[in-house]
Design a protein around this motif. Structure first.
Motif, PDB file in Angstrom:
ATOM      1  N   ALA A 302       3.873   0.102  -3.326  1.00  0.00           N
ATOM      2  CA  ALA A 302       3.422  -0.541  -2.088  1.00  0.00           C
ATOM      3  C   ALA A 302       1.989  -0.151  -1.758  1.00  0.00           C
ATOM      4  O   ALA A 302       1.288  -0.867  -1.050  1.00  0.00           O
ATOM      5  N   VAL A 303       1.549   1.000  -2.268  1.00  0.00           N
ATOM      6  CA  VAL A 303       0.166   1.435  -2.000  1.00  0.00           C
ATOM      7  C   VAL A 303      -0.533   1.754  -3.319  1.00  0.00           C
ATOM      8  O   VAL A 303       0.110   2.096  -4.314  1.00  0.00           O
ATOM      9  N   GLU A 304      -1.851   1.653  -3.304  1.00  0.00           N
ATOM     10  CA  GLU A 304      -2.628   1.901  -4.511  1.00  0.00           C
ATOM     11  C   GLU A 304      -2.608   3.387  -4.849  1.00  0.00           C
ATOM     12  O   GLU A 304      -2.681   4.233  -3.961  1.00  0.00           O
ATOM     13  N   ASP A 305      -2.523   3.660  -6.146  1.00  0.00           N
ATOM     14  CA  ASP A 305      -2.390   5.034  -6.606  1.00  0.00           C
ATOM     15  C   ASP A 305      -3.615   5.352  -7.465  1.00  0.00           C
ATOM     16  O   ASP A 305      -3.835   4.716  -8.489  1.00  0.00           O
ATOM     17  N   THR A 306      -4.449   6.311  -7.043  1.00  0.00           N
ATOM     18  CA  THR A 306      -5.697   6.571  -7.779  1.00  0.00           C
ATOM     19  C   THR A 306      -5.755   7.978  -8.373  1.00  0.00           C
ATOM     20  O   THR A 306      -6.813   8.413  -8.821  1.00  0.00           O
TER      21      THR A 306
END
Ligand SMILES: Cc1cc2nc3c(=O)[nH]c(=O)nc-3n(C[C@H](O)[C@H](O)[C@H](O)COP(=O)(O)O)c2cc1C
Ligand code: SF4
Ligand code: SF4
Length: 376
Positions: A302-306
């Motif tokens: 659901a959220v960007e993973d960096t």
């Protein structure tokens, strides 16, 4: 053998594969042949007020070997009059063994005339509404809903871009019960470089693309539809082999639509792929296809993973092909040692240069280079 029975709108089919609207569903004979070959359901060619006259040729394969399993077409809707479908073809489907879907297009005015008589044949299990624009699909669904209690599938096309999901929601509000996703994608253009000529007939020679090349697009749409709306979706687009069917089911498809695969491989594709799908499930410890349905959805981020990737390297698997070094776009990777599959080999990563793009792992065929923290 793993159980592939699939239920759509309360009807249980022995196979998840549904013949999608296309050339093989040109009339009742084609639909019966698909059933005999092992299809769990069938979809008629799209019925419209005017029967189609198609450009010639209207089906061509890609000239590039990089696009295997893909097809280009400029075929229109049914070339039989809709009245013939109502009076002869659909009645000839009496006693059919699965889910029979009547495809109706493309405008509300056409739905107004065709939907009632199609439903009145009493042999159809669902109606699929097909339109070229997001506005007409909603009007068409509403018109068909006013004329039948049969389940309605709205057929969605990726060509609507960002408007696809609002259109899908509006189609549900108008009375649709589920979706078929996706239609072929286009327009596309292919030129034969030996002659400089277009390969397919039609105005501007622009074609619609189906088959292998569109499956990742179809899967993205299916996953989003299932997650957003939780209604049945016939996942359609690029299912060519059993593993494709597993993947499409993992993103949540209720049943699996196929047009290009049986076109290019013959109708025996249904029986062969059924057996291979069952064997794949057996080999992976699943008793039934339904166990993998939607299995991928909880893993979608659901959220960007960096966060930086952690790499693992097994020198005993490394063939010293150097692809991971040569293909790194950022020159971040070097290797020490020369002897393949030996403990001499070492990977050296310049963490200042590495962007953690993942290409080096992807190109490592023997899986000597892997991730320590992906997927997560
Ligand atoms: C030659 C051809 C004709 C088609 N005709 C129709 C049609 O009349 N109505 C329709 O809704 N979809 C039609 N389609 C689209 C298919 O039903 C399907 O959505 C698309 O091809 C993606 O599935 P596939 O990759 O398994 O072929 C056609 C596709 C092909 C290749
Ligand atoms: S992850 Fe990308 S940037 Fe880092 S070494 Fe591999 S290919 Fe190069
Ligand atoms: S791509 Fe894989 S096999 Fe080739 S050198 Fe790199 S780690 Fe070794």
């Amino acid at each position: 053998m793993a159980d592939l029975t699939t239920t759509l709108f309360g009807i249980t089919m022995p196979s998840p594969f549904i013949l999608a609207s296309g050339p093989l569903s040109y009339d009742a004979t084609g639909l019966w042949e698909a059933y005999r070959a092992g299809a769990g359901g069938v979809t008629t060619k799209t019925l419209r007020l005017e029967h189609a006259i198609n450009p010639t040729p209207h089906m061509v394969v890609p000239r590039s070997s990089n696009l295997r399993g893909t097809l280009f077409n400029t075929e229109k809707w049914a070339d039989l009059p809709w009245q013939q479908w109502v009076e002869q073809e659909l009645p000839a489907m009496q006693g059919h063994p699965g889910v029979l879907i009547a495809s109706i297009g493309h405008t509300p005015a056409e739905g107004e005339v065709i939907a009632g008589p199609v439903a009145a044949t009493g042999v159809v299990n669902a109606i699929e509404c097909v339109a070229y624009t997001k506005d007409t699909i909603v009007g068409l669904v509403r018109t068909v809903r006013e004329r039948t209690d049969l389940p309605i599938l709205a057929k969605l096309t990726f060509n609507w871009g960002d408007d696809l999901y609002p259109a899908a929601e509006a189609a549900l509000d108008a009375g649709a019960d589920g979706f078929t996703a996706i239609d072929s994608i286009g327009p596309t253009l292919q030129i034969d470089i030996e002659t400089g000529q277009p390969t397919i007939g039609g105005v501007g020679n622009k074609a619609w693309m189906s088959g292998a090349a569109i499956r990742p697009v179809a899967q993205a749409v299916v996953a989003e539809l299932v997650a957003r709306f939780g209604v049945p979706v016939i996942g359609t687009g690029g299912i060519i082999q059993a593993e494709d069917a597993v993947e499409m089911t993992m993103v949540g498809a209720t049943a699996l639509g196929v047009c290009t695969a049986p076109l290019l491989r013959g109708l025996e594709w249904f029986g062969k792929t059924h057996a291979k799908l069952s064997a794949w499930l057996d080999a992976h410890g699943y008793a039934r296809l339904s166990e993998v349905r939607g299995a991928a959805l909880p893993h979608l981020h659901a959220v960007e993973d960096t966060q930086p990737l952690v790499f693992a390297f097994d020198p005993m698997k490394c063939t010293k092909c150097d692809l991971c070094v040569v293909l790194c776009p950022y020159d971040a990777r070097t290797m020490a040692g020369d002897r393949p599959k030996s403990p001499d080999l070492k990977q050296i990563l310049d963490e200042q240069r590495c962007r953690y793009c993942g290409l080096c792992v992807e190109v490592c065929k023997p899986a000597a280079l892997t991730y320590g923290n992906w997927p997560r």
